[in-house]
Structures are given as C-alpha cells and as structure tokens.
Design an enzyme around this catalytic site. Structure first.
Site, PDB file in Angstrom:
ATOM      1  N   GLU A 117      48.757  96.380  10.943  1.00  0.00           N
ATOM      2  CA  GLU A 117      47.982  95.405  11.712  1.00  0.00           C
ATOM      3  C   GLU A 117      47.986  95.805  13.188  1.00  0.00           C
ATOM      4  O   GLU A 117      48.849  96.573  13.601  1.00  0.00           O
ATOM      5  CB  GLU A 117      48.584  93.998  11.533  1.00  0.00           C
ATOM      6  CG  GLU A 117      50.062  93.952  11.840  1.00  0.00           C
ATOM      7  CD  GLU A 117      50.778  92.727  11.250  1.00  0.00           C
ATOM      8  OE1 GLU A 117      50.906  91.754  11.977  1.00  0.00           O
ATOM      9  OE2 GLU A 117      51.215  92.781  10.086  1.00  0.00           O
ATOM     10  N   LYS A 119      48.707  95.843  17.139  1.00  0.00           N
ATOM     11  CA  LYS A 119      49.772  95.300  17.979  1.00  0.00           C
ATOM     12  C   LYS A 119      49.107  94.544  19.118  1.00  0.00           C
ATOM     13  O   LYS A 119      48.390  95.137  19.925  1.00  0.00           O
ATOM     14  CB  LYS A 119      50.635  96.435  18.524  1.00  0.00           C
ATOM     15  CG  LYS A 119      51.812  95.947  19.338  1.00  0.00           C
ATOM     16  CD  LYS A 119      52.795  97.080  19.559  1.00  0.00           C
ATOM     17  CE  LYS A 119      54.116  96.569  20.096  1.00  0.00           C
ATOM     18  NZ  LYS A 119      54.042  95.931  21.380  1.00  0.00           N
ATOM     19  N   ASP A 121      48.774  92.599  22.591  1.00  0.00           N
ATOM     20  CA  ASP A 121      49.453  92.719  23.872  1.00  0.00           C
ATOM     21  C   ASP A 121      49.508  91.349  24.546  1.00  0.00           C
ATOM     22  O   ASP A 121      48.660  91.007  25.353  1.00  0.00           O
ATOM     23  CB  ASP A 121      48.689  93.727  24.742  1.00  0.00           C
ATOM     24  CG  ASP A 121      49.635  94.492  25.623  1.00  0.00           C
ATOM     25  OD1 ASP A 121      50.851  94.303  25.481  1.00  0.00           O
ATOM     26  OD2 ASP A 121      49.156  95.275  26.459  1.00  0.00           O
ATOM     27  N   TYR A 230      52.073  86.514  12.910  1.00  0.00           N
ATOM     28  CA  TYR A 230      52.334  87.729  12.140  1.00  0.00           C
ATOM     29  C   TYR A 230      53.689  87.734  11.449  1.00  0.00           C
ATOM     30  O   TYR A 230      54.062  88.719  10.826  1.00  0.00           O
ATOM     31  CB  TYR A 230      52.209  88.972  13.019  1.00  0.00           C
ATOM     32  CG  TYR A 230      52.976  88.891  14.332  1.00  0.00           C
ATOM     33  CD1 TYR A 230      54.351  88.759  14.354  1.00  0.00           C
ATOM     34  CD2 TYR A 230      52.305  88.967  15.549  1.00  0.00           C
ATOM     35  CE1 TYR A 230      55.045  88.683  15.535  1.00  0.00           C
ATOM     36  CE2 TYR A 230      53.002  88.890  16.753  1.00  0.00           C
ATOM     37  CZ  TYR A 230      54.373  88.744  16.735  1.00  0.00           C
ATOM     38  OH  TYR A 230      55.055  88.668  17.916  1.00  0.00           O
ATOM     39  N   LYS A 318      52.120 103.679  18.899  1.00  0.00           N
ATOM     40  CA  LYS A 318      51.396 103.513  20.167  1.00  0.00           C
ATOM     41  C   LYS A 318      50.236 104.493  20.224  1.00  0.00           C
ATOM     42  O   LYS A 318      50.421 105.688  20.024  1.00  0.00           O
ATOM     43  CB  LYS A 318      52.350 103.793  21.349  1.00  0.00           C
ATOM     44  CG  LYS A 318      53.380 102.706  21.558  1.00  0.00           C
ATOM     45  CD  LYS A 318      52.708 101.445  22.072  1.00  0.00           C
ATOM     46  CE  LYS A 318      53.675 100.348  22.434  1.00  0.00           C
ATOM     47  NZ  LYS A 318      54.353 100.491  23.691  1.00  0.00           N
ATOM     48  N   CYS A 412      28.025  95.535  54.029  1.00  0.00           N
ATOM     49  CA  CYS A 412      27.916  95.368  52.575  1.00  0.00           C
ATOM     50  C   CYS A 412      26.773  96.236  52.042  1.00  0.00           C
ATOM     51  O   CYS A 412      25.661  96.163  52.563  1.00  0.00           O
ATOM     52  CB  CYS A 412      27.662  93.894  52.260  1.00  0.00           C
ATOM     53  SG  CYS A 412      27.143  93.615  50.560  1.00  0.00           S
ATOM     54  N   CYS A 415      23.767  93.747  50.923  1.00  0.00           N
ATOM     55  CA  CYS A 415      22.997  92.859  51.804  1.00  0.00           C
ATOM     56  C   CYS A 415      23.102  93.218  53.271  1.00  0.00           C
ATOM     57  O   CYS A 415      22.452  92.604  54.107  1.00  0.00           O
ATOM     58  CB  CYS A 415      23.397  91.404  51.572  1.00  0.00           C
ATOM     59  SG  CYS A 415      25.009  91.015  52.268  1.00  0.00           S
ATOM     60  N   CYS A 430      32.471  91.044  51.132  1.00  0.00           N
ATOM     61  CA  CYS A 430      31.267  90.587  51.801  1.00  0.00           C
ATOM     62  C   CYS A 430      31.297  89.065  51.680  1.00  0.00           C
ATOM     63  O   CYS A 430      31.471  88.536  50.590  1.00  0.00           O
ATOM     64  CB  CYS A 430      30.033  91.145  51.090  1.00  0.00           C
ATOM     65  SG  CYS A 430      28.546  90.287  51.603  1.00  0.00           S
ATOM     66  N   CYS A 435      24.088  87.215  49.812  1.00  0.00           N
ATOM     67  CA  CYS A 435      24.248  88.534  49.191  1.00  0.00           C
ATOM     68  C   CYS A 435      23.770  88.482  47.734  1.00  0.00           C
ATOM     69  O   CYS A 435      24.283  87.692  46.940  1.00  0.00           O
ATOM     70  CB  CYS A 435      25.711  88.949  49.254  1.00  0.00           C
ATOM     71  SG  CYS A 435      26.017  90.552  48.504  1.00  0.00           S
TER      72      CYS A 435
HETATM   73  S1  IVH Z   1      56.195  91.991  14.314  1.00  0.00           S
HETATM   74  C1  IVH Z   1      60.637  92.406  14.073  1.00  0.00           C
HETATM   75  N1  IVH Z   1      53.598  92.220  14.602  1.00  0.00           N
HETATM   76  O1  IVH Z   1      55.435  93.430  19.799  1.00  0.00           O
HETATM   77  C2  IVH Z   1      59.185  92.341  14.099  1.00  0.00           C
HETATM   78  N2  IVH Z   1      54.957  92.139  16.532  1.00  0.00           N
HETATM   79  O2  IVH Z   1      57.356  95.445  20.671  1.00  0.00           O
HETATM   80  C3  IVH Z   1      58.660  91.984  15.421  1.00  0.00           C
HETATM   81  N3  IVH Z   1      53.733  92.242  18.636  1.00  0.00           N
HETATM   82  O3  IVH Z   1      58.173  91.272  20.160  1.00  0.00           O
HETATM   83  C4  IVH Z   1      57.371  91.412  15.455  1.00  0.00           C
HETATM   84  N4  IVH Z   1      51.711  92.354  17.742  1.00  0.00           N
HETATM   85  O4  IVH Z   1      55.828  90.354  20.626  1.00  0.00           O
HETATM   86  C5  IVH Z   1      54.785  92.135  15.211  1.00  0.00           C
HETATM   87  N5  IVH Z   1      51.288  92.417  14.753  1.00  0.00           N
HETATM   88  C6  IVH Z   1      52.469  92.312  15.333  1.00  0.00           C
HETATM   89  C7  IVH Z   1      52.596  92.314  16.746  1.00  0.00           C
HETATM   90  C8  IVH Z   1      53.879  92.228  17.297  1.00  0.00           C
HETATM   91  C9  IVH Z   1      52.401  92.312  18.881  1.00  0.00           C
HETATM   92  C10 IVH Z   1      54.771  92.201  19.694  1.00  0.00           C
HETATM   93  C11 IVH Z   1      55.860  91.187  19.494  1.00  0.00           C
HETATM   94  C12 IVH Z   1      57.143  91.960  19.509  1.00  0.00           C
HETATM   95  C13 IVH Z   1      56.743  93.181  20.238  1.00  0.00           C
HETATM   96  C14 IVH Z   1      57.668  94.318  19.929  1.00  0.00           C
END
Ligand code: IVH
Length: 677
Positions: A117, A119, A121, A230, A318, A412, A415, A430, A435
């Site tokens: 899934e 990740k 942010d 999640y 990542k 600017c 304008c 500006c 403008c």
């Molecule tokens: S699972 C032990 N699923 O990433 C499992 N975490 O770097 C931990 N995060 O603290 C969580 N998307 O805040 C999981 N699909 C996802 C996520 C996710 C973002 C964040 C979460 C965690 C951090 C770890």
C-alpha cells in the site's frame, strides 16, 4: 428548559443522525455524495434545532464534531500496544533481502503473501473505540506514550463517531491510521497563510501535524484533514486474521482506507505492485514517498514479532528521488495569486524519471543567495514526490565566468508597480490592488464574509464571473446589476439567485469603513487592525499617502502592520482604485464613521442573548460608532446589551453595577430608532 421528548421525536433524531452520518460517509470517505450540499445543510439544521429544543443529543451526532473549547495542554495517553515505526528499503535488493529474512525466520521456502500500500506522508494517529463509540484519539509520541488529541480528531468528518453498518463490532479496538492533508488543500492553505503574513508550512506532512497539534479544535476543524486507516493495536472481543481482512472490515465499517492496496504472493509480485504505485503516485491527491509492504497473515506477523522500534513483518520502500543535471538558460520573476514574487529557473529541457522538466522554482531570493544560483549555471534538479521540481545544487566546477546573478526586480513583472520586501521577510511582493496576477484572489477576499460579505459570491462564482469577463476589477462588482441578462446565461444562476446576488451587492454598499479596510486585503491587516485604523482615521482619505509614523501613533499597531499600511497607501494606482470604489459606497455608517463625534467613543460593550439583529451586525453598529465589544463582563464594561435568554452575563453585570440596556436602547444611544433601518 427543554421541551418534553416523545418516543416519536427520539426516533426522528436518531434517524436524522443516521442519515447525516451516512451522507458524511458518502461525501468524505467514498467521495461520491448522493445529496446536494443544500440538502445536507437543511437536514443538519433540522437536527440541530431538534437537539436544542429537546436537549437530546446522541454521542455520534454530527453536531458533536465541533464546538469543543480550547485546551490549555494535551493530556498524555499510554498506548496499550506500542505504535511502531518502519525499517526502510531503498532498493529492490533491500526488498528482496527483507523477503529472505522473513522466510529465514519462518523457516519457510514457499512464497509469502504480502500486502502493498502507499506510504502516506502525514502523522500516525490511534483511534480508540469502546463498544463501537469513538472514545479517544492519540498521537504516536515516542511510540509508547502520545498525546490526547480527541477533540481535534473528532472534527475530521471521515472518521466515524460510531461503528455501525457492521454485524461484527469489537468491545474495544485501537485503530491506527495516517492523518494527512491533500496536496491541493496544502497549497491553498499556504496561499492563505502567505496572504495573512503567516509562516507557510514546508510540506503537507507539517501542515497536517500542525493542524492536529492545535490547542483550539476550531482551527483543526477549519483545515481539511483526511485519514487512511492501515492497522490496529489492541483489540478486545474480535479476531482479525490478516491485513487484507482488516482492510475489508474497515471498508465495511465505513473507515477510510489507503487509496490503493493489493495482496500478492511472492516478492517478485510485490516489486511489480511497488512499480505500479510509483507510476500512479502522480494521480494520488496526497503525497506519498514510498510503499509499505506487510506480511499479510497476522499469525505470521505475531511469530515474526518486532525489534525495539520496528516490526520484522513490514518494511517501507522509499521511492528514489529523481535527479538530473541541466543548465539554467534564464531566470524569470513570476507573480503568484497572493502577490508573492517567485524566481523561476528556465532550464534546458531534461528528462527526469520519465518526465521532461524545463522549469524549476527557486522559491525566493534567500534560497538563490544560499545556493548561489546564477543565470547560466549548471545545476542538479530534483523531482521529489509530487511537488514541483527544485534546484538541489550548483555544479560550480562547470562555471565559465559568464554566469549572471538575478537580483530582486524593482517593479512587478505583471503590473509594473513597485516591489516591496519587508525587513526580515523572505518574500518579495507586489502589493498593488490592480495587479492582474492577483486580482481574482483579491476579489474573493473582498467579497468574503469578513469583508464586504456579499452572499452568493463565493470563490466558485467569483472564478466564474471572472472567467466570463463580468468582473475584471473590484468596481465591476457594483456594475453587475446592469448585466443581469449575462448572469442569467451562466450555470448555477436562475432568476432568483441572480436577483439575490444583486441585492446582496447593493446591501454591501453600506459596509462600514473597518469592513472595507479589511476587504481590500492589505498585507498583515486583519479584522482587528482594520477596526483600529477605522476608529482612528475615520475617513479613508486620511490614509492616502499616510506616513508610517502616523500609524504607529495607534498604540495597538506595531511596526510590521504600520509599514505594510504605509506601503499600500503610497501606491498611486491603489489610491486611484480606492477612489473609484469609494464612489460606489453609499453607506450611512461609512459616512457616520467620518463624523468626528463618535457617539460611543471609548465605551466598552458586552453582548448577551438573542437580539433582533445578528451578533455581527450589532458589533458593527457599536464599532462604527467608536465603541468596543468584548467577550466577557468585567468591572471595566460600560454597557451590557441583552436580548432574549441572556444567560449568566446579565447577572454578573448586575452584580458589578454595569448598566444593562436592550438593543432598542442601544439604537437610541446612537441616534437611530427601531424600524428606521
Ligand atoms: S504501518 C508497524 N502503513 O509510516 C507498522 N504505516 O515510518 C507501522 N505510514 O509510523 C505502520 N503510511 O505513521 C503503515 N500504509 C501505511 C503507512 C504507514 C504511512 C507511517 C506511519 C508510521 C510511519 C513509519
């Protein structure tokens, strides 16, 4: 006192709560509403009225999301199960190594089933439900102990206040998810903050975290936050078998889940899914910097266990930052919707991660100086996440000596007005009212509730009228009554709504000076400063070409605001615009505030109870006559204005010997009689 409640009314309230919660779910979780906003609002209003009348409020009523008072501090919350973090994988090799480790620990040769899934942010939040009811929300903190942010998280409309629509409900469950802000929303919020002179958030994650860690829940409520659930912590009274089953349960129980999730067998398939997420990431509304891979089976997860901080059953892959090398052909100054001038590098086109990049933001002149970026430089450009490409560094070895610096322009580019850069601020701006790059944004602010308060002229309609050429500038608003036919030809406009709009515009001609000053959107000048300016200068003309020192004579106004006001009123074109706008305003209050004999000058008022006019109108009346309105009664209060159901303030005023007057008496004090207006 509330009216006595019958079973029938109880049923009606219960039905309304259910119905509204369902519509919330359709709108905020599924993004597919089945009723219009107006229908929703009218149901909501009906519920609110019934709740008030019968004092019968269900814990999952949508009215309970907002209105909690600000806190002094967050209480600490111990997590029943620690909230862990994740190990990172930076290559597919790392992902394969993770799979080999899992197999080794499991003493297994066969393919493992994983879920993959995105990740998110944002920030991790734990939602605790007891007997199906939302009980508490807490931040991750150090993993063992977080902070109680229940009141704030409650304002997120995609989070169910009650788990229903499901036959299996655990006695108690800790649901984990990421609270995040969409990229569009983040950009909009930053534009607004910039406009108000507030510091901007560096990325959507900081914006989400900043919004959740607010002591005042009304601020959180004003930010559009989402959640993707999640995982789980402690559960009582139910048994989940796998990540996949959990996600399916979430969906059925109306929790928002990750926008994308797949369950596959074997690590090669995992890598394919990661690639798929990376390809799709540009289409996601949120920022993602990787994919999370989890062993699907909870029993296997339990056997694998965790190290101190990270589980052995999951890893975060990542995405690589995409970089490329190219040359800056030119630097241009670009004016944003809020007047901020941004330097933009025009690049020799370069392919980065499958996309051709030919422009890159340089953010501001501090950044140019810090990185010593010049026209002609060879630079490393990065396209990280979904954000606009930026210059990482200059390759100085490639300099020929012909490179040129790019100073802040004096004028600017859109304008021609003088560019202003305040002391200690990074942004060059500006500040012209005319403008073209900013006019639409300025009009949106001008007509907004705190400004000229023109109902029916929200953001969408301003954009529509602007795109059709019906409003090109502020004063065009006051010519709209002559273009009713054109209005009728537009989507969303019928005879009634067009006439309502025209009437609302007419009404706004009577705005007070302080409202007007707020509406024209002078940098850093909020409602309070507008009132101070209006009270002290009384006529708009008094501000034309004003000197900063004169404004500083108002003791509540500081250097930053004074400098901004002076700069604004030193611009000849701004004054021209104001003069033509002033001709449109026929307001007796605007005139009244020009009188030197302000009838309520120096008097302090408190309002309580329901009055014949809205609170805002009464405040405006007092303030346009030089009075001051505060929230609570003290010995310094001169008058308490009371209406129906006045509450405890009336008693307090009496006990302190504060004069109490009705709204009608207030009208007499300012020389107006009831029914005259
Ligand atoms: S699972 C032990 N699923 O990433 C499992 N975490 O770097 C931990 N995060 O603290 C969580 N998307 O805040 C999981 N699909 C996802 C996520 C996710 C973002 C964040 C979460 C965690 C951090 C770890």
């Amino acid at each position: 006192m509330s009216d006595k409640i019958s079973e029938g009314i109880k049923k009606e309230i219960e039905k309304l709560v259910k119905e509204l919660n369902y519509h919330c779910y359709r709108y905020y979780v599924l993004d597919s509403p089945v009723v219009s906003d107006e229908e929703y609002d009218s149901l909501y209003l009906k519920l609110k009225e019934l709740e008030k009348k019968y004092n019968y409020i269900l814990p999952d009523s949508p009215t309970q999301r907002i209105g909690a008072p600000p806190l002094y501090k967050f209480e600490k919350v111990k997590h029943t199960e620690p909230m862990l973090s994740l190990d990172n994988a930076f290559s597919y090799d790392d992902v394969n190594e993770f799979d080999r480790r899992v197999k080794r620990l499991m003493r297994s040769e066969g393919d493992i089933e994983y879920t993959v899934e995105p990740k998110y942010d944002g920030l991790a939040i734990e939602l605790t439900y007891r007997k199906g009811l939302f009980y508490r929300a807490s931040t991750r903190g150090d993993g063992y102990e977080g902070e109680d942010v229940t009141q704030n998280i409650r304002t997120i409309k995609s989070i169910p206040l009650k788990i229903e629509a499901h036959d299996e409900i655990p006695d108690e469950i800790d649901i984990r998810g990421e609270v995040y802000m969409d990229i569009d929303e983040f950009e909009k919020l930053n534009r607004e903050r910039e406009q108000k002179g507030e510091p901007v958030f560096a990325n959507p994650r900081n914006a989400a975290a900043g919004s959740v860690r607010q002591l005042d829940p009304s601020i959180t409520a004003s930010r559009k936050l989402h959640i993707a659930c999640y995982g789980i912590g402690a559960v009582k009274g139910m048994d989940f078998k796998s990540q996949w089953q959990l996600i399916k349960w979430f969906e059925k129980a109306r929790f928002a889940v990750p926008a994308f999730i797949k369950s596959v067998k074997g690590i090669d398939n995992v890598v394919n899914v990661i690639k798929e997420i990376e390809e799709r990431r540009m289409t996601f509304s949120f920022e993602t910097d990787g994919a999370v891979i989890k062993v699907n089976d909870f029993e296997l997860q339990r056997i694998l266990g965790a190290k101190t901080r990270e589980p052995r059953w999951a890893i975060a892959y990542k995405f690589p930052a995409h970089q490329g090398t190219t040359r800056i052909k030119e630097i241009i100054a670009s004016v944003g919707r809020t007047g901020v001038i941004t330097p933009v590098a025009m690049l020799e086109p370069v392919r980065i991660g499958g996309v051709t990049v030919s422009r890159s933001t340089l953010h501001n002149w501090d950044e140019i100086e810090r990185k010593d970026i010049r026209i002609g430089d060879t630079v490393v450009v990065e396209r990280a996440g979904d954000v606009i490409p930026h210059v990482v560094m200059v390759i100085k070895e490639k300099r020929t000596g012909k490179e040129r610096a790019f100073p802040i322009p004096d004028r600017c580019p859109d304008c021609g007005s003088k560019v202003v850069r305040e002391e200690g601020e990074v942004a060059a701006r500006c500040i012209s009212l005319h403008c073209p790059a900013q006019v639409q944004e300025k009009i949106i602010h001008f007509v907004s509730r705190g400004g000229m308060d023109i109902e029916g002229l929200g953001e969408k309609n301003v954009e529509l009228l602007y795109s059709k050429g019906l409003i090109k500038h502020f004063s065009d608003i006051y010519q709209l009554h002559m273009h009713k036919e054109d209005l009728l030809g537009l989507p969303r406009f019928g005879e009634k709504s067009a006439q309502n709009l025209i009437d609302a515009i007419e009404k706004s001609r009577r705005a007070t000076l302080s409202r007007f000053l707020f509406a024209i959107g002078i940098l850093h000048v909020g409602e309070y400063s507008s009132k101070l300016l209006a009270r002290n200068f009384r006529v708009l003309e008094a501000l034309y070409y004003i000197e900063k020192e004169k404004i500083l004579e108002i003791k509540q106004i500081g250097d930053k605001i004074a400098a901004s006001v002076a700069a604004f009123f030193s611009d000849e074109k701004n004054i021209e615009t104001l003069k033509s706008l002033e001709l449109e305003l026929t307001n007796p209050d605007f005139v009244l505030s020009k009188k030197s004999d302000m009838l309520l000058e120096g008097l302090s008022f408190v309002i309580t109870g329901t009055l014949a006019k809205s609170r805002k109108e009464v405040e405006d009346l007092i303030e346009s006559n030089g009075g001051h309105v505060s929230k609570s009664v003290s010995a310094g209060t001169n008058y308490l204005i009371f209406g129906e159901e006045p509450g405890s303030k009336l008693q307090k005023a009496r006990s302190l010997g504060v004069k109490t007057v009705s709204y009608e008496e207030l009208l007499e004090m300012v020389g107006e009689r009831t029914g005259k207006r």
